[in-house]
Design a protein around this motif. Structure first.
Motif, short mmCIF file in Angstrom:
data_model
loop_
_atom_site.label_atom_id
_atom_site.label_comp_id
_atom_site.label_asym_id
_atom_site.label_seq_id
_atom_site.Cartn_x
_atom_site.Cartn_y
_atom_site.Cartn_z
N UNK A 52 0.50 -1.12 -0.13
CA UNK A 52 -0.03 -0.13 0.38
C UNK A 52 0.48 0.90 0.05
N UNK A 53 1.89 1.00 0.63
CA UNK A 53 2.52 2.25 0.79
C UNK A 53 3.02 2.64 -0.68
N UNK A 54 3.86 1.97 -1.47
CA UNK A 54 4.72 1.84 -2.36
C UNK A 54 3.22 2.23 -3.02
N UNK A 55 2.19 2.01 -3.16
CA UNK A 55 1.26 2.33 -4.14
C UNK A 55 0.92 3.51 -3.96
N UNK A 56 0.74 4.26 -3.08
CA UNK A 56 -0.38 5.69 -2.62
C UNK A 56 0.87 6.44 -2.25
#
Length: 196
Positions: free
Chosen positions: A92-96
């Motif tokens: 999630x951190x990589x995507x958002x």
């Protein structure tokens, strides 16, 4: 839950005991650490934000799904699934947030995940040699609703990772105060939870 004549295996006693124990320890140590570090005033000044609300909701959902999972599937599967949380958080951190991950950090994440598989006896060595045993059959004589339990376990891991992700947006308390929160804390106690 407290009827000694029925024993701890009666109905949902184990799940209820786990939930009450985890919540109680979260509250107890939250209060102890808050007073020990002198962060009472910091706690009083914090305001409810969407990040706090979502982080609290996610960790509450994670605990509910985890306890349900432990009643319907094997403990090893329930534990395996809840600990996919850090992987969910990283994704999630990589995507958002577009957070970078070095090659070493990816290697460490994979190593921790593999170590968890060994620790839960889902992978390892026995007299026949190396084995991998996820045992993801949907039903067994001992656990007739095992597939449903595994699904709750996966949900608990997703919610756990999402709680860490939302708590990563927490910039309203200093580092010492944020460390006071734990994954066992009830939702309202996550106002001092650590950021990712």
């Amino acid at each position: 839950m407290f009827d000694g004549a029925l024993g701890l295996n009666a109905g949902d006693s184990i799940g209820a005991l786990m939930a009450v124990g985890r919540m109680s320890m979260g509250v107890l140590f939250f209060v102890v650490i808050m007073f020990a570090t002198g962060k009472v005033e910091t706690f009083k000044k914090l305001k409810l934000t969407p990040a706090i609300a979502l982080g609290g909701l996610m960790i509450g959902m994670s605990l509910a799904c985890y306890v349900t999972s432990t009643l319907l599937t094997t403990i090893s599967n329930a534990v395996l699934f809840i600990y996919i949380g850090p992987v969910v958080c990283v994704v999630l951190a990589r995507i958002f947030r577009k957070e970078p991950m070095s090659a070493l950090q990816w290697v460490c994440l994979v190593a921790v995940f593999i170590g968890m598989l060994f620790g839960n006896n889902l992978m390892g060595f026995n007299e026949s040699g190396f084995f991998v045993d996820f045992n993801l059959v949907p039903s067994t004589p001992e656990f007739p609703q095992k597939g449903l339990g595994d699904a709750f376990g996966l949900a608990s891991g997703f919610f756990y990772g999402a709680s860490m992700f939302f708590n990563g947006y927490r910039k309203d308390a200093d580092t010492t105060a944020r460390v006071c929160g734990t994954s066992s804390s009830p939702s309202w106690a996550l106002v001092l939870s650590p950021s990712s």
